[in-house]
Design an enzyme around this catalytic site. Sequence first.
Site, mmCIF file in Angstrom:
data_model
loop_
_atom_site.group_PDB
_atom_site.id
_atom_site.type_symbol
_atom_site.label_atom_id
_atom_site.label_comp_id
_atom_site.label_asym_id
_atom_site.label_seq_id
_atom_site.Cartn_x
_atom_site.Cartn_y
_atom_site.Cartn_z
ATOM 1 N N ASP A 99 13.482 -105.009 -54.299
ATOM 2 C CA ASP A 99 14.363 -103.935 -53.839
ATOM 3 C C ASP A 99 13.591 -102.624 -53.850
ATOM 4 O O ASP A 99 13.016 -102.235 -54.876
ATOM 5 C CB ASP A 99 15.573 -103.792 -54.771
ATOM 6 C CG ASP A 99 16.565 -104.922 -54.621
ATOM 7 O OD1 ASP A 99 17.425 -104.834 -53.734
ATOM 8 O OD2 ASP A 99 16.477 -105.902 -55.402
ATOM 9 N N GLU B 216 24.137 -106.271 -48.398
ATOM 10 C CA GLU B 216 24.717 -107.268 -47.498
ATOM 11 C C GLU B 216 25.602 -106.626 -46.433
ATOM 12 O O GLU B 216 26.288 -105.632 -46.695
ATOM 13 C CB GLU B 216 25.536 -108.272 -48.316
ATOM 14 C CG GLU B 216 24.675 -109.040 -49.305
ATOM 15 C CD GLU B 216 25.444 -109.663 -50.452
ATOM 16 O OE1 GLU B 216 24.850 -110.473 -51.184
ATOM 17 O OE2 GLU B 216 26.627 -109.334 -50.641
ATOM 18 N N GLU C 93 19.071 -117.908 -49.609
ATOM 19 C CA GLU C 93 18.921 -117.584 -51.030
ATOM 20 C C GLU C 93 19.937 -118.404 -51.821
ATOM 21 O O GLU C 93 20.947 -118.853 -51.286
ATOM 22 C CB GLU C 93 19.199 -116.104 -51.290
ATOM 23 C CG GLU C 93 18.279 -115.132 -50.608
ATOM 24 C CD GLU C 93 18.666 -113.677 -50.876
ATOM 25 O OE1 GLU C 93 19.658 -113.450 -51.616
ATOM 26 O OE2 GLU C 93 17.995 -112.787 -50.351
ATOM 27 N N ARG D 225 16.133 -115.559 -59.786
ATOM 28 C CA ARG D 225 15.135 -114.533 -59.669
ATOM 29 C C ARG D 225 14.118 -114.736 -60.757
ATOM 30 O O ARG D 225 14.334 -115.526 -61.685
ATOM 31 C CB ARG D 225 15.822 -113.165 -59.683
ATOM 32 C CG ARG D 225 15.660 -112.250 -60.795
ATOM 33 C CD ARG D 225 16.362 -110.906 -60.679
ATOM 34 N NE ARG D 225 17.509 -110.653 -59.850
ATOM 35 C CZ ARG D 225 17.483 -109.949 -58.734
ATOM 36 N NH1 ARG D 225 16.337 -109.416 -58.333
ATOM 37 N NH2 ARG D 225 18.576 -109.773 -58.045
#
Length: 500
Positions: free
Chosen positions: A47, A177, A371, A411
């Site tokens: 990010d 999103e 994902e 993650r």
Amino acid sequence: MLANYVPVFVMLPLDVVSVDNTLKKPEELRKRLKHLRNANVDGVMVDVWWGIVEGKGPKLYDWSAYKDLFRMVQEEGLKLQAIMSFHNCVEGTVNIPMPPWILEVGKSNPDIYYTNRRGTRNQEYLTIGVDNQPVFQERTAVEVYRDFMKSFRENMANFLDAGVITDVEVGLGPSGELRYPSYPEAQGWAFPGIGEFQCYDKYMKGEFKEAATVAGHPEWDLPDDAGEYNSSPKSTKFFAAKGTYLMNSGKFFLTWYSNKLIMHGDQILDAANKAFLGCKVKIVAKATGIHWWYKDDSHAAELTAGYYNLNDRDGYRPIARMLARHDAILNFTCAEMINSEQIKMAMSGAEELVQQVFSAAWREGIEVACENALSRYDRRGYNQILRNSRPQGIDRSGKPQRRVFAMTYLRLSDELLKMVNFRIFRTFVRRMHADQDYCPDPWKYYKPITAMQRSKAATPMDKILEATEPTPPYSFDPETDTSVGGAYAEIIDTLFGLFD
């Protein structure tokens, strides 16, 4: 066989660059990147926080920490997916707000934020209503996003030119999103609540009233019968059987609400296309898997999030058609989810949802990436991802019928790096690569990344809405043909776990 190769990326921690704009624990991070490279992971996702980079004031960008990070990623032989994160982040101990100067605007004009029917503001992301309102030091929200991306391109030119950055995912809403923030846990939402519509700021209210008047129905207003965050569909007048959502006024509202989301994505992706024109990089837009209430006729949770998807109306193919004009990749979540793992009352259809969305994108001629929505380390979850990534399995004679562009794992963490978990993960990466060695060159597995060309001409909304006609999804094999193992392997995992 290389045509069956699916690259695997791993998301870095949300605060790998801390809120004070420094690279967090660089020595430890480098060790972890080496760990990933040794497992043949293709790259990482990070990010790039708007609130950090432009935190000191309008157009005062500080990319120094991200340059340090990208340099480290490059030195460790990994590729990079960069997210233009225009949302805030409040997760666990991580708290990264939008830029302070944006929050200052919000103090005097709280209508810059998404708002529910009761007037509760949501500071996750700026409302679509200000996309074209010059309320940010005489810039519109779209212009602010555009300038950020242009600065990123200028400052990260070395990494773009070297092919280190392969994807730029453009944040289009909460959590990055393309959706409305319809189910905010911070405001009391809990799974499987249907969520609430988020269009009651003064800008959105004004736009709806104008649209209804032009349509000849000035008496129509925004819904006041759609329940609250944790309602069930049947407890509301809007989503109940023969409810408002099936009436002309409800259909008009839902069309307007979902169209606004599509136009929002289209505008910002067009700005992204201009910013990265000529770069060898792919633009990506992310949609999320609202799988709860999918098997209810109303699809209520999808509708409040802006996905106007019903049994007789495809809510995802219009989004894919919009993305096609920008040659953008659709990144979709919940690739690991299995219906039987969900509580029955949620009427979840995660498997059917993935099938529908992937099929919609492929029919519109665009690539799909995926994902996992929740962190998991078990073989069953990995096998589900493998099944969705190559729905008809491996084709040993060449290119498979369909496969995803890339898979990004949620993650990097202490839990993932535990001996047993990482041992299974290494096997998963190997299976995603179709049991082949690491390949650094996308050209060799038929996924070339070429210089970005200008977006096609804007697609008229009536043409986009032609894609709402439902079409049966492509078939998916019941199970993957590249399993990471089942019950027997789990027994071995348990034994290994005794020594972890």
